[in-house]
Design a protein around this motif. Structure first.
Motif, PDB file in Angstrom:
ATOM      1  N   ALA A  51      33.249  42.996  30.189  1.00 31.62           N
ATOM      2  CA  ALA A  51      34.464  43.647  30.669  1.00 31.62           C
ATOM      3  C   ALA A  51      35.309  44.225  29.540  1.00 31.62           C
ATOM      4  O   ALA A  51      36.116  45.122  29.775  1.00 31.62           O
ATOM      5  CB  ALA A  51      35.294  42.647  31.472  1.00 31.62           C
ATOM      6  N   PHE A  81      40.103  45.621  37.681  1.00 28.84           N
ATOM      7  CA  PHE A  81      39.271  44.434  37.902  1.00 28.84           C
ATOM      8  C   PHE A  81      39.669  43.708  39.186  1.00 28.84           C
ATOM      9  O   PHE A  81      38.817  43.136  39.871  1.00 28.84           O
ATOM     10  CB  PHE A  81      39.347  43.518  36.688  1.00 28.84           C
ATOM     11  CG  PHE A  81      38.740  44.126  35.458  1.00 28.84           C
ATOM     12  CD1 PHE A  81      37.372  44.078  35.253  1.00 28.84           C
ATOM     13  CD2 PHE A  81      39.520  44.785  34.521  1.00 28.84           C
ATOM     14  CE1 PHE A  81      36.788  44.652  34.130  1.00 28.84           C
ATOM     15  CE2 PHE A  81      38.957  45.369  33.400  1.00 28.84           C
ATOM     16  CZ  PHE A  81      37.583  45.301  33.205  1.00 28.84           C
ATOM     17  N   ASN A 127      31.598  35.518  38.736  1.00 26.21           N
ATOM     18  CA  ASN A 127      32.536  36.627  38.533  1.00 26.21           C
ATOM     19  C   ASN A 127      33.566  36.337  37.448  1.00 26.21           C
ATOM     20  O   ASN A 127      34.607  36.978  37.407  1.00 26.21           O
ATOM     21  CB  ASN A 127      33.265  36.922  39.853  1.00 26.21           C
ATOM     22  CG  ASN A 127      32.360  37.494  40.912  1.00 26.21           C
ATOM     23  OD1 ASN A 127      31.950  38.654  40.835  1.00 26.21           O
ATOM     24  ND2 ASN A 127      32.032  36.697  41.915  1.00 26.21           N
ATOM     25  N   ILE A 130      34.993  39.373  35.216  1.00 26.24           N
ATOM     26  CA  ILE A 130      35.873  40.273  35.969  1.00 26.24           C
ATOM     27  C   ILE A 130      37.159  39.551  36.345  1.00 26.24           C
ATOM     28  O   ILE A 130      38.251  40.127  36.274  1.00 26.24           O
ATOM     29  CB  ILE A 130      35.145  40.799  37.219  1.00 26.24           C
ATOM     30  CG1 ILE A 130      33.983  41.712  36.806  1.00 26.24           C
ATOM     31  CG2 ILE A 130      36.117  41.568  38.123  1.00 26.24           C
ATOM     32  CD1 ILE A 130      33.156  42.216  37.967  1.00 26.24           C
ATOM     33  N   SER A 134      41.029  40.452  35.339  1.00 31.35           N
ATOM     34  CA  SER A 134      41.968  40.802  36.407  1.00 31.35           C
ATOM     35  C   SER A 134      43.321  40.132  36.235  1.00 31.35           C
ATOM     36  O   SER A 134      44.280  40.475  36.929  1.00 31.35           O
ATOM     37  CB  SER A 134      41.392  40.424  37.773  1.00 31.35           C
ATOM     38  OG  SER A 134      41.461  39.029  37.987  1.00 31.35           O
TER      39      SER A 134
END
Length: 216
Positions: A51, A81, A127, A130, A134
């Motif tokens: 990312a 994100f 995840n 991400i 975020s």
């Protein structure tokens, strides 16, 4: 299809998966731009293997759109994100609300709670990059908003068990924190590659915790 009852109390402080609900109506061109930007962002993540390399400038250039368009669609880099997580969150929620048991309806509440925890742990680990990206450090609570449905669903399942004398609202907050707390997003490479399998170990610990609560 069962729907979780709304628990009492203020939201738990858990990790920043975005709130999933009905988005505001957008113009057709705005919808196209959003879909195109998200598809481009996923391509960039797959190619760059992480990312950290995804920036708003880079996304705008790769998508062939102006940087202003990216800002209007997502607001911040963290917003990109957050939007990437939304689709996965909706799929996850659908499995919980209408999928096969024990994650979905039809199994005893303790079995559903165990299945939910195991599935949520796997989701967070899968995840994690991400989800980390975020998190918006400019928010008053950097850890972000409460994960959609987690505390509500856990509270509903606790209410179906015979836990005489327990404060179910506070217990739901504590169990939600066990699933969505920062350590799951910041597991080290050595943690993730250990021979015993960190996901299985955390999942087994969750199962042991739920069984102990049920037998207390």
């Amino acid at each position: 299809m069962d729907r979780p009852a709304q628990p009492l109390g203020s939201p738990a402080l858990s990790l920043g998966s975005p709130s999933v609900g009905s988005p505001p109506t957008e113009r057709a061109d705005a919808v196209r731009n959003r879909k195109h930007l998200l598809a481009t962002a996923r391509e960039m993540l797959a190619e760059q293997c992480g990312a950290d390399g995804l920036t708003m400038d880079g996304l705008a250039e790769r998508a062939g759109l102006g940087k202003g368009t990216v800002f209007r669609r997502f607001g911040t880099r963290a917003g990109i994100f957050q939007a990437l997580l939304e689709g996965d969150e909706r799929d996850f929620q659908e499995q919980v609300l209408a999928g096969p048991p024990p994650l979905g309806p039809g199994a005893p509440a303790p079995d559903r709670l165990i299945a939910y925890g195991r599935a949520r742990i796997a989701f967070m680990i899968r995840n994690r990059e991400i989800a980390r990206a975020s998190l918006d450090g400019r928010q008053p609570i950097p850890a972000g908003a409460e994960t959609p449905m987690s505390r509500t669903h856990i509270r509903m399942l606790l209410g179906q068990m015979r836990l005489d004398g327990a404060d179910l609202d506070m217990l739901a907050i504590q169990l939600t924190a066990a699933l969505d707390a920062p350590p799951l997003l910041y597991l080290s490479t050595s943690d993730l590659t250990e021979p015993t399998g960190i996901e299985d170990r955390i999942g087994q610990a969750w199962q042991d915790l739920v069984r102990r609560i049920c037998s207390a």
